[in-house]
Design a protein around this motif. Structure first.
Motif, PDB file in Angstrom:
ATOM      1  N   ARG A   1       0.812  -1.212   0.000  1.00 28.84           N
ATOM      2  CA  ARG A   1       0.000   0.000   0.000  1.00 28.84           C
ATOM      3  C   ARG A   1       0.845   1.262   0.000  1.00 28.84           C
ATOM      4  O   ARG A   1       0.430   2.292  -0.529  1.00 28.84           O
ATOM      5  N   GLU A   2       2.053   1.194   0.579  1.00 27.68           N
ATOM      6  CA  GLU A   2       2.933   2.364   0.556  1.00 27.68           C
ATOM      7  C   GLU A   2       3.448   2.625  -0.860  1.00 27.68           C
ATOM      8  O   GLU A   2       3.561   3.771  -1.287  1.00 27.68           O
ATOM      9  N   ALA A   3       3.758   1.542  -1.585  1.00 28.24           N
ATOM     10  CA  ALA A   3       4.196   1.695  -2.977  1.00 28.24           C
ATOM     11  C   ALA A   3       3.069   2.274  -3.826  1.00 28.24           C
ATOM     12  O   ALA A   3       3.298   3.145  -4.682  1.00 28.24           O
ATOM     13  N   GLU A   4       1.832   1.819  -3.590  1.00 25.79           N
ATOM     14  CA  GLU A   4       0.696   2.341  -4.337  1.00 25.79           C
ATOM     15  C   GLU A   4       0.497   3.827  -4.043  1.00 25.79           C
ATOM     16  O   GLU A   4       0.245   4.629  -4.960  1.00 25.79           O
ATOM     17  N   LEU A   5       0.629   4.213  -2.774  1.00 18.83           N
ATOM     18  CA  LEU A   5       0.484   5.617  -2.422  1.00 18.83           C
ATOM     19  C   LEU A   5       1.565   6.459  -3.096  1.00 18.83           C
ATOM     20  O   LEU A   5       1.302   7.593  -3.541  1.00 18.83           O
ATOM     21  N   ALA A   6       2.779   5.923  -3.178  1.00 15.03           N
ATOM     22  CA  ALA A   6       3.855   6.640  -3.869  1.00 15.03           C
ATOM     23  C   ALA A   6       3.508   6.860  -5.337  1.00 15.03           C
ATOM     24  O   ALA A   6       3.731   7.950  -5.886  1.00 15.03           O
ATOM     25  N   TRP A   7       2.955   5.823  -5.982  1.00 13.90           N
ATOM     26  CA  TRP A   7       2.529   5.980  -7.379  1.00 13.90           C
ATOM     27  C   TRP A   7       1.425   7.020  -7.496  1.00 13.90           C
ATOM     28  O   TRP A   7       1.404   7.818  -8.444  1.00 13.90           O
ATOM     29  N   TRP A   8       0.490   7.040  -6.551  1.00 15.45           N
ATOM     30  CA  TRP A   8      -0.585   8.042  -6.581  1.00 15.45           C
ATOM     31  C   TRP A   8      -0.019   9.450  -6.485  1.00 15.45           C
ATOM     32  O   TRP A   8      -0.496  10.365  -7.168  1.00 15.45           O
ATOM     33  N   LEU A   9       1.002   9.646  -5.655  1.00 13.46           N
ATOM     34  CA  LEU A   9       1.615  10.972  -5.532  1.00 13.46           C
ATOM     35  C   LEU A   9       2.292  11.388  -6.837  1.00 13.46           C
ATOM     36  O   LEU A   9       2.204  12.547  -7.257  1.00 13.46           O
ATOM     37  N   ILE A  10       2.951  10.441  -7.471  1.00 14.02           N
ATOM     38  CA  ILE A  10       3.613  10.736  -8.755  1.00 14.02           C
ATOM     39  C   ILE A  10       2.578  11.109  -9.811  1.00 14.02           C
ATOM     40  O   ILE A  10       2.714  12.117 -10.527  1.00 14.02           O
ATOM     41  N   ILE A  11       1.520  10.307  -9.907  1.00 14.27           N
ATOM     42  CA  ILE A  11       0.476  10.553 -10.910  1.00 14.27           C
ATOM     43  C   ILE A  11      -0.223  11.885 -10.648  1.00 14.27           C
ATOM     44  O   ILE A  11      -0.497  12.658 -11.583  1.00 14.27           O
ATOM     45  N   ALA A  12      -0.528  12.174  -9.382  1.00  9.52           N
ATOM     46  CA  ALA A  12      -1.223  13.423  -9.051  1.00  9.52           C
ATOM     47  C   ALA A  12      -0.359  14.650  -9.286  1.00  9.52           C
ATOM     48  O   ALA A  12      -0.880  15.760  -9.438  1.00  9.52           O
ATOM     49  N   THR A  13       0.953  14.469  -9.316  1.00 10.60           N
ATOM     50  CA  THR A  13       1.874  15.586  -9.543  1.00 10.60           C
ATOM     51  C   THR A  13       1.992  15.947 -11.017  1.00 10.60           C
ATOM     52  O   THR A  13       2.227  17.115 -11.366  1.00 10.60           O
ATOM     53  N   LEU A  14       1.820  14.978 -11.898  1.00  8.35           N
ATOM     54  CA  LEU A  14       2.081  15.191 -13.325  1.00  8.35           C
ATOM     55  C   LEU A  14       1.256  16.325 -13.941  1.00  8.35           C
ATOM     56  O   LEU A  14       1.819  17.142 -14.684  1.00  8.35           O
ATOM     57  N   PRO A  15      -0.064  16.425 -13.687  1.00  2.52           N
ATOM     58  CA  PRO A  15      -0.809  17.538 -14.306  1.00  2.52           C
ATOM     59  C   PRO A  15      -0.270  18.908 -13.923  1.00  2.52           C
ATOM     60  O   PRO A  15      -0.168  19.803 -14.775  1.00  2.52           O
ATOM     61  N   ALA A  16       0.106  19.083 -12.652  1.00  4.40           N
ATOM     62  CA  ALA A  16       0.623  20.386 -12.213  1.00  4.40           C
ATOM     63  C   ALA A  16       1.951  20.699 -12.880  1.00  4.40           C
ATOM     64  O   ALA A  16       2.221  21.855 -13.231  1.00  4.40           O
ATOM     65  N   VAL A  17       2.791  19.695 -13.062  1.00  5.50           N
ATOM     66  CA  VAL A  17       4.087  19.914 -13.712  1.00  5.50           C
ATOM     67  C   VAL A  17       3.885  20.299 -15.169  1.00  5.50           C
ATOM     68  O   VAL A  17       4.466  21.279 -15.665  1.00  5.50           O
ATOM     69  N   VAL A  18       3.042  19.552 -15.879  1.00  2.39           N
ATOM     70  CA  VAL A  18       2.814  19.818 -17.305  1.00  2.39           C
ATOM     71  C   VAL A  18       2.175  21.187 -17.513  1.00  2.39           C
ATOM     72  O   VAL A  18       2.678  22.020 -18.277  1.00  2.39           O
ATOM     73  N   PHE A  19       1.056  21.437 -16.818  1.00  2.00           N
ATOM     74  CA  PHE A  19       0.368  22.717 -16.994  1.00  2.00           C
ATOM     75  C   PHE A  19       1.168  23.876 -16.413  1.00  2.00           C
ATOM     76  O   PHE A  19       1.078  25.004 -16.898  1.00  2.00           O
ATOM     77  N   GLY A  20       1.948  23.600 -15.371  1.00  2.00           N
ATOM     78  CA  GLY A  20       2.782  24.643 -14.796  1.00  2.00           C
ATOM     79  C   GLY A  20       3.820  25.145 -15.780  1.00  2.00           C
ATOM     80  O   GLY A  20       4.062  26.349 -15.894  1.00  2.00           O
TER      81      GLY A  20
END
Length: 272
Positions: free
Chosen positions: A88-107
């Motif tokens: 579950r910790e690995a899954e949460l890490a993936w969720w953080l990475i995925i949730a970060t991508l839109p802000a990086v791209v649009f930023g």
């Protein structure tokens, strides 16, 4: 904001660092507070290097506060990359990475627009009030009891896309991600924890981008101001995270909603 004086007094460094540290992770917009500080005092912009140091202090504080969670996530995530079972910790890490991508791209795509076209007191006031009321509604009508480990991919994408709205000055990155977390049924504490954890990659990415810009600009702040700003930012941010989690556990988000509305009205009053 007005031009920066290279001989900024240490007192101003402490005040600005406190504003940054206390408001960075509260759902109230640190940027709007810095603008209001400038309007109230005629204070000068602290300079890009000082701004980087303050955000570095906030980053250090959140990493130290969530060090156990971050270490567990990093260990399981790296293990899953090498064929390990994950968890579950690995899954949460993936969720953080995925949730970060839109802000990086649009930023990267909208950085210039956000900094020039949207940076004005009326826009900040509207964002403070509008997204503040949305936070209040989400906390009152949509809040659930789920924790961050129950998030699913569509919900993570929603939180990540909501974070893009933080490009609008006055929105508050932490505020909009907490709002999205509440909207998908997370508890207050879970939405705040996920928002704080999500700040680690986004602050780090923003810091790297700002450092690149700094490499092409003149250094403005003195060494003493930078050191004081870093120390105060770390201490105030750490204390703020601890106090905020305890506060929302007992009282909730509504006081921050009222505060945002009042702050938005103050910005409009000074602008008008």
């Amino acid at each position: 904001m007005p031009g920066y004086n290279a001989a900024m007094e240490w007192f101003e460094a402490v005040i600005l660092a406190l504003v940054q540290g206390v408001t960075e992770f509260l759902p109230v917009s640190s940027q709007a507070h810095l603008v209001l500080y400038s309007l109230l005092t005629g204070g000068a912009y602290q300079g890009l290097d000082f701004d980087i140091v303050l955000h570095a202090g906030s980053l250090i504080a959140v990493v130290v506060y969530f060090r156990r969670e971050l270490c567990a996530m990093a260990g399981q995530w790296l293990g899953s990359l090498t064929g390990g079972p994950g968890g579950r910790e690995a899954e949460l890490a993936w969720w953080l990475i995925i949730a970060t991508l839109p802000a990086v791209v649009f930023g990267l795509l909208l950085k210039g627009v956000a900094e020039q076209a949207l940076r004005s007191p009326p826009v900040m006031a509207a964002a403070l009030i509008g997204f503040g009321l949305l936070l209040g509604w989400a906390d009152w009508a949509r809040r659930g009891e789920r924790d961050e480990y129950t998030l699913r991919l569509p919900e993570v994408l929603l939180i990540g896309l909501a974070q893009v709205l933080a490009l609008i000055p006055g929105t508050s990155r932490s505020g909009i991600t907490m709002t999205a977390g509440l909207l998908v049924g997370l508890s207050r504490e879970a939405s705040a924890r996920f928002s704080f954890l999500l700040s680690v990659p986004i602050i780090a990415a923003a810091g790297l981008l700002a450092a690149f810009d700094l490499s092409r600009a003149d250094h403005q702040a003195g060494l003493g101001a930078l050191c004081i700003g870093l120390a105060v930012s770390i201490i105030s941010t750490y204390a703020c995270i601890h106090a905020f989690l305890a506060f929302i556990r007992r009282i909730g988000m509504q006081p921050f909603v009222a505060y945002r509305v009042i702050l938005g009205m103050l910005l409009l009053a000074f602008w008008l």
